[in-house]
Design an enzyme around this catalytic site. Structure first.
Site, PDB file in Angstrom:
ATOM      1  N   CYS A   1     -16.521  27.355  -7.023  1.00  0.00           N
ATOM      2  CA  CYS A   1     -16.312  26.296  -8.018  1.00  0.00           C
ATOM      3  C   CYS A   1     -17.271  26.519  -9.180  1.00  0.00           C
ATOM      4  CB  CYS A   1     -16.562  24.920  -7.400  1.00  0.00           C
ATOM      5  SG  CYS A   1     -16.232  23.567  -8.560  1.00  0.00           S
TER       6      CYS A   1
ATOM      7  N   CYS B   1     -24.034  20.412  -4.094  1.00  0.00           N
ATOM      8  CA  CYS B   1     -22.848  20.994  -3.447  1.00  0.00           C
ATOM      9  C   CYS B   1     -23.031  22.486  -3.248  1.00  0.00           C
ATOM     10  CB  CYS B   1     -21.620  20.718  -4.311  1.00  0.00           C
ATOM     11  SG  CYS B   1     -20.123  21.535  -3.708  1.00  0.00           S
TER      12      CYS B   1
ATOM     13  N   CYS C   1     -18.401  17.769   4.342  1.00  0.00           N
ATOM     14  CA  CYS C   1     -18.392  18.116   2.912  1.00  0.00           C
ATOM     15  C   CYS C   1     -19.632  18.897   2.514  1.00  0.00           C
ATOM     16  CB  CYS C   1     -18.425  16.871   2.039  1.00  0.00           C
ATOM     17  SG  CYS C   1     -17.121  15.755   2.347  1.00  0.00           S
TER      18      CYS C   1
HETATM   19  N1  SAH Z   1     -14.411  19.237  -6.597  1.00  0.00           N
HETATM   20  C1  SAH Z   1     -13.909  18.002  -6.144  1.00  0.00           C
HETATM   21  C2  SAH Z   1     -13.402  18.039  -4.727  1.00  0.00           C
HETATM   22  C3  SAH Z   1     -14.166  18.847  -3.721  1.00  0.00           C
HETATM   23  S1  SAH Z   1     -15.750  18.229  -3.255  1.00  0.00           S
HETATM   24  C4  SAH Z   1     -14.938  16.914  -6.319  1.00  0.00           C
HETATM   25  O1  SAH Z   1     -16.086  17.219  -6.644  1.00  0.00           O
HETATM   26  O2  SAH Z   1     -14.571  15.754  -6.184  1.00  0.00           O
HETATM   27  C5  SAH Z   1     -15.320  16.858  -2.210  1.00  0.00           C
HETATM   28  C6  SAH Z   1     -16.419  15.813  -2.114  1.00  0.00           C
HETATM   29  O3  SAH Z   1     -17.556  16.313  -1.381  1.00  0.00           O
HETATM   30  C7  SAH Z   1     -16.947  15.390  -3.477  1.00  0.00           C
HETATM   31  O4  SAH Z   1     -17.064  13.997  -3.566  1.00  0.00           O
HETATM   32  C8  SAH Z   1     -18.290  16.031  -3.498  1.00  0.00           C
HETATM   33  O5  SAH Z   1     -19.138  15.379  -4.380  1.00  0.00           O
HETATM   34  C9  SAH Z   1     -18.734  15.942  -2.060  1.00  0.00           C
HETATM   35  N2  SAH Z   1     -19.831  16.838  -1.713  1.00  0.00           N
HETATM   36  C10 SAH Z   1     -20.079  18.061  -2.190  1.00  0.00           C
HETATM   37  N3  SAH Z   1     -21.181  18.581  -1.635  1.00  0.00           N
HETATM   38  C11 SAH Z   1     -21.649  17.655  -0.775  1.00  0.00           C
HETATM   39  C12 SAH Z   1     -22.767  17.612   0.097  1.00  0.00           C
HETATM   40  N4  SAH Z   1     -23.609  18.631   0.211  1.00  0.00           N
HETATM   41  N5  SAH Z   1     -22.938  16.510   0.843  1.00  0.00           N
HETATM   42  C13 SAH Z   1     -22.064  15.489   0.757  1.00  0.00           C
HETATM   43  N6  SAH Z   1     -20.994  15.472  -0.044  1.00  0.00           N
HETATM   44  C14 SAH Z   1     -20.795  16.547  -0.823  1.00  0.00           C
HETATM   45 FE1  SF4 Z   2     -17.220  21.764  -7.500  1.00  0.00          FE
HETATM   46 FE2  SF4 Z   2     -18.737  20.970  -5.494  1.00  0.00          FE
HETATM   47 FE3  SF4 Z   2     -18.936  19.750  -7.855  1.00  0.00          FE
HETATM   48 FE4  SF4 Z   2     -16.721  19.394  -6.364  1.00  0.00          FE
HETATM   49  S1  SF4 Z   2     -18.810  18.760  -5.842  1.00  0.00           S
HETATM   50  S2  SF4 Z   2     -16.817  19.856  -8.566  1.00  0.00           S
HETATM   51  S3  SF4 Z   2     -16.556  21.437  -5.396  1.00  0.00           S
HETATM   52  S4  SF4 Z   2     -19.451  21.893  -7.426  1.00  0.00           S
END
Ligand code: SAH
Ligand code: SF4
Length: 385
Positions: A111, A118, A344
């Site tokens: 991404c 993330c 997630c």
């Molecule tokens: N890119 C999209 C969808 C994929 S991420 C988005 O950001 O919405 C799906 C969800 O997981 C998002 O709400 C993101 O913020 C959350 N997420 C990502 N990394 C995470 C982490 N380390 N701990 C908890 N939630 C996380």
């Molecule tokens: Fe991309 Fe992770 Fe941000 Fe979702 S939470 S937009 S997957 S970097």
């Protein structure tokens, strides 16, 4: 190169049939064979004329994704890693609950959004998935699970685009994939049961409202621009105000009358009572009328490179309490599949490690990769981490 039929929604498949000199309605039969019955071999499609089957054999195929691994959690959650080539691995997660079966799908390999908390963001961007690669995750999981559970009817009732990637940055491939999910001749999911989660790509939220208004989840994570700029760099382009206005516009088309806001709980960063209070004020006052919404509080899934820490359960409870007392529904996401790292944000780190191992192993790894066509539970290697 022959056409991958998983790349098409019904309209696209009808156009493909026309190019073969066939009537458009043949596409419906073909579509049902592929998506409802899980067929990939044209010879299985007994009600299609032999002449059409012969044409299909030379011009088309149904491209499954090779399964790298499958991990099944004690709570029934199943995570698959799929190989999408060039060392890129994506994941899908099935989460069974009493009243539903939810599949979490990836939209990109990596991404580009770079959210601080993330691990997919930390990994960087490799490429967009094709429609066929998005649909293949569902096609595989649905038919694999039917066989595994001995069910003839639908197992997956809900799809969430919450795996790797930012779905609205891959809009061109996402849209036909959503149409396949909703089509009664394919998976027949209702618009309320398909959720696109976005970090806030405002113009694409407006497009989705017009083209295919499914349920929307917005990754908010902060109650003000300064903090959100830091956590979700896309906020520098589309501010909170831009984003919330887009949410209000979306609600006019949405299948639900609220937006779900995801909020990743980070110790000492965005989880203090003053953050919750600021969030309440923002949601009550925004646009004059407030934003109809629900909150999904996600305990942060830590990974070393982030330098961040998960909020304490007490801080999460106090935060939820402030939202609840102000009249907002706030749920704390249950962590499912913890024992298989299916939560997630944990997934990409895992993938990255695997890819590095893969590079070291070179050709040996390629032999380990196994195309599962048709999906067959017995063929899969079960691993425990
Ligand atoms: N890119 C999209 C969808 C994929 S991420 C988005 O950001 O919405 C799906 C969800 O997981 C998002 O709400 C993101 O913020 C959350 N997420 C990502 N990394 C995470 C982490 N380390 N701990 C908890 N939630 C996380
Ligand atoms: Fe991309 Fe992770 Fe941000 Fe979702 S939470 S937009 S997957 S970097």
């Amino acid at each position: 190169m022959t056409a991958n039929l998983l790349d098409y929604d019904l309209e696209g498949l009808a156009a493909f049939c026309e190019r073969l000199g066939e009537k458009r309605f043949r596409a419906t039969q073909l579509f049902r064979w592929i998506h409802q019955k899980g067929a990939h071999d044209f010879d299985q499609m007994s009600d299609l004329a032999k002449s059409l089957r012969e044409k299909l054999k030379v011009s088309a195929h149904v491209q499954a994704l090779p399964v790298v691994s499958q991990h099944e959690s004690a709570d029934g959650t199943i995570k698959w890693l799929f190989d999408v080539g060039d060392g890129n691995v994506i994941e899908s997660v099935f989460i069974p609950e009493a009243d539903r079966g939810t599949l979490c799908l990836s939209s990109q390999a990596g991404c580009a959004m770079g959210c601080r908390f993330c691990s997919t963001g930390h990994q960087g961007f490799s490429r967009n998935l094709t429609t066929g690669e998005i649909v293949a995750q569902l096609w595989f999981a649905e038919h694999f699970l039917r066989k595994k559970l001995g069910r003839s009817e639908r197992v997956i009732s809900n799809v969430v685009m919450m795996g790797m990637g930012e779905p609205l940055q891959n809009y061109g491939a996402l849209l036909p994939a959503l149409r396949v999910m909703l089509d009664d001749h394919a998976y027949g999911l209702s618009r309320r049961r398909v959720t696109v989660s976005t970090s806030g790509v405002v113009p694409k939220i407006d497009l989705l409202a017009q083209d295919c208004p499914v349920a929307l989840a917005v990754s908010l994570h902060a109650p003000n621009d300064a903090l959100r700029d830091h956590l979700v760099p896309l906020n520098l382009k589309y501010s909170l105000s831009d984003l919330l206005n887009a949410c209000l516009r979306y609600l006019k088309h949405a299948p639900r009358d609220f937006i779900t806001f995801e909020y990743c709980m980070l110790d000492g960063v965005n989880d203090q009572p003053e953050h919750a209070e600021q969030l309440v004020r923002l949601m009550r006052e925004f646009g004059g009328t407030g934003v109809p919404c629900k909150f999904n509080l996600i305990p942060f899934n830590p990974f070393p490179a982030s330098g961040l820490v998960r909020s304490t359960p007490a801080a999460v409870a106090a935060f939820a309490q402030i939202l609840n007392s102000a009249g907002f529904v706030a749920t704390v996401r249950k962590t499912r599949g913890d024992d298989i790292d299916a939560a997630c944000g944990q997934l990409a780190g895992d993938v990255k490690d695997r890819t590095r191992v893969g590079e070291r192993m070179g050709a040996q790894r390629r032999i380990m990769l196994k195309a599962i066509v048709p999906p067959n539970p017995g063929d899969l290697k079960h691993e425990t981490i």
